[in-house]
Write a protein that holds these residues in place. Structure first.
Motif, short mmCIF file in Angstrom:
data_model
loop_
_atom_site.label_atom_id
_atom_site.label_comp_id
_atom_site.label_asym_id
_atom_site.label_seq_id
_atom_site.Cartn_x
_atom_site.Cartn_y
_atom_site.Cartn_z
N GLY A 1 9.19 2.76 4.12
CA GLY A 1 10.37 3.61 4.27
C GLY A 1 10.02 5.08 4.37
O GLY A 1 8.96 5.54 3.96
N ILE A 2 10.96 5.83 4.93
CA ILE A 2 10.75 7.25 5.20
C ILE A 2 10.53 8.04 3.92
O ILE A 2 9.84 9.06 3.93
CB ILE A 2 11.95 7.81 6.01
N HIS B 1 1.97 0.59 9.68
CA HIS B 1 3.26 -0.10 9.54
C HIS B 1 3.87 0.41 8.24
O HIS B 1 3.51 -0.04 7.16
CB HIS B 1 3.06 -1.61 9.50
N THR B 2 4.80 1.34 8.36
CA THR B 2 5.43 1.95 7.20
C THR B 2 6.94 1.78 7.20
O THR B 2 7.61 2.11 6.23
CB THR B 2 5.07 3.44 7.13
N GLY B 3 7.49 1.25 8.29
CA GLY B 3 8.92 1.04 8.38
C GLY B 3 9.40 -0.16 7.58
O GLY B 3 8.60 -0.93 7.04
N LEU C 1 10.93 -6.68 7.49
CA LEU C 1 11.24 -6.80 6.06
C LEU C 1 10.81 -5.53 5.34
O LEU C 1 9.76 -4.97 5.63
CB LEU C 1 10.50 -8.00 5.45
N PRO C 2 11.61 -5.05 4.39
CA PRO C 2 11.18 -3.90 3.59
C PRO C 2 10.11 -4.29 2.60
O PRO C 2 9.96 -5.47 2.26
CB PRO C 2 12.47 -3.47 2.88
N GLY C 3 9.34 -3.31 2.14
CA GLY C 3 8.31 -3.56 1.15
C GLY C 3 8.42 -2.58 0.01
O GLY C 3 9.22 -1.63 0.04
N LEU D 1 0.84 -1.20 0.00
CA LEU D 1 0.00 0.00 0.00
C LEU D 1 0.87 1.25 0.00
O LEU D 1 1.73 1.42 0.86
CB LEU D 1 -0.91 -0.02 1.23
N ASN D 2 0.63 2.11 -0.97
CA ASN D 2 1.32 3.40 -1.06
C ASN D 2 0.47 4.46 -0.38
O ASN D 2 -0.65 4.75 -0.82
CB ASN D 2 1.56 3.76 -2.53
#
Length: 255
Positions: A138-139, A126-128, A132-134, A102-103
């Motif tokens: 990320g910032i 949950h945006t960190g 695991l990265p998605g 989700l953006n």
């Protein structure tokens, strides 16, 4: 829940509270948790509204539950978000940028965020990039989002790990922004290494009004009292501990 637990089993992540629904509620109460949020999220279209309907139909069975909904970029999303707030009385929403791909900057969600901003309804996101990265974590995705909705009440899960300092740097400019401590100050380092965690401890004192305790219960690889005890043992003031563990959430949901 069975599908979620199956995923964790495949990555050797122990589920500490793989228990029937009502037994999980009892365990929360046993650990001194008087109130807790319901945090569902959708990972595909035509799913979020049914999760909201299910939560509304069941949350009164769980003593102390604070009903949260979810939403997804799809046709009719604003309508069921309004229904969740105005008819169901939900007090917040949960989004998971990694699992849901989700953006936060998706224009299809703009009206929802503006509505929640006006209503002062918080969202846990949950945006960190931990564990695991998605595609949209990320910032660099979050910063333009919070700049677009500066008065939106946003609680960033896991303190934004693995980029805790980057998310914390925004707290002074956005007083409605907050972080939660889920799986950060624990011995199970899914959200960073020991030095990252240690460097984040002073943030709890500095931004004590903008930090919430979080746990990820029931999907824990340790006892629920572990993250609570770790917060209590940190070298921060008793006032900060009280705000993080209790008072901030009370002020938010029990005005």
């Amino acid at each position: 829940m069975k599908l979620i637990w199956r995923w964790f089993d495949n990555v050797n992540w122990a589920i500490g509270y793989r228990l029937p629904e009502m037994e999980r509620v009892k365990r929360l109460h046993h650990n001194g948790i008087k109130n807790f949020t319901t945090l569902n999220y959708a990972h595909k279209k035509n799913m979020a509204k049914s999760l909201n309907d299910w939560t509304y139909a069941n949350f009164r069975n769980w003593e102390g539950a604070i009903p949260f909904g979810t939403f997804y970029p799809e046709e009719g999303v604003l309508n069921y978000v309004k229904q969740a707030v105005e008819e169901y009385g939900f007090l917040g929403f949960k989004l998971h940028c990694e699992v849901s791909k989700l953006n936060l900057n998706d224009p299809e969600l703009r009206d929802c965020f503006l509505y929640l901003e006006t209503k002062q309804i918080p969202i846990v996101v949950h945006t960190g990039t931990a564990p695991l990265p998605g595609e949209f974590t990320g910032i660099h995705f979050f910063k333009p989002f919070i700049q677009t909705y500066p008065k939106l009440h946003v609680i960033v899960a896991h303190m934004g790990a693995h980029e805790i300092s980057a998310y914390a740097s925004l707290l002074g400019d956005y007083p409605q922004l907050a972080l939660d401590t889920t799986m950060v100050f624990v011995d199970f380092l899914a959200t960073g290494n020991a030095s990252d965690v240690d460097s984040a401890i002073p943030l709890l004192e500095t931004f004590q009004d903008q930090i919430y305790f979080g746990s990820d219960f029931p999907n824990l690889p340790y006892n629920l009292n572990h993250p609570i005890s770790k917060i209590l043992d940190l070298p921060i003031s008793d006032k900060a501990k009280q705000k993080i563990l209790y008072q901030n959430a009370k002020n938010r949901f029990f005005k």
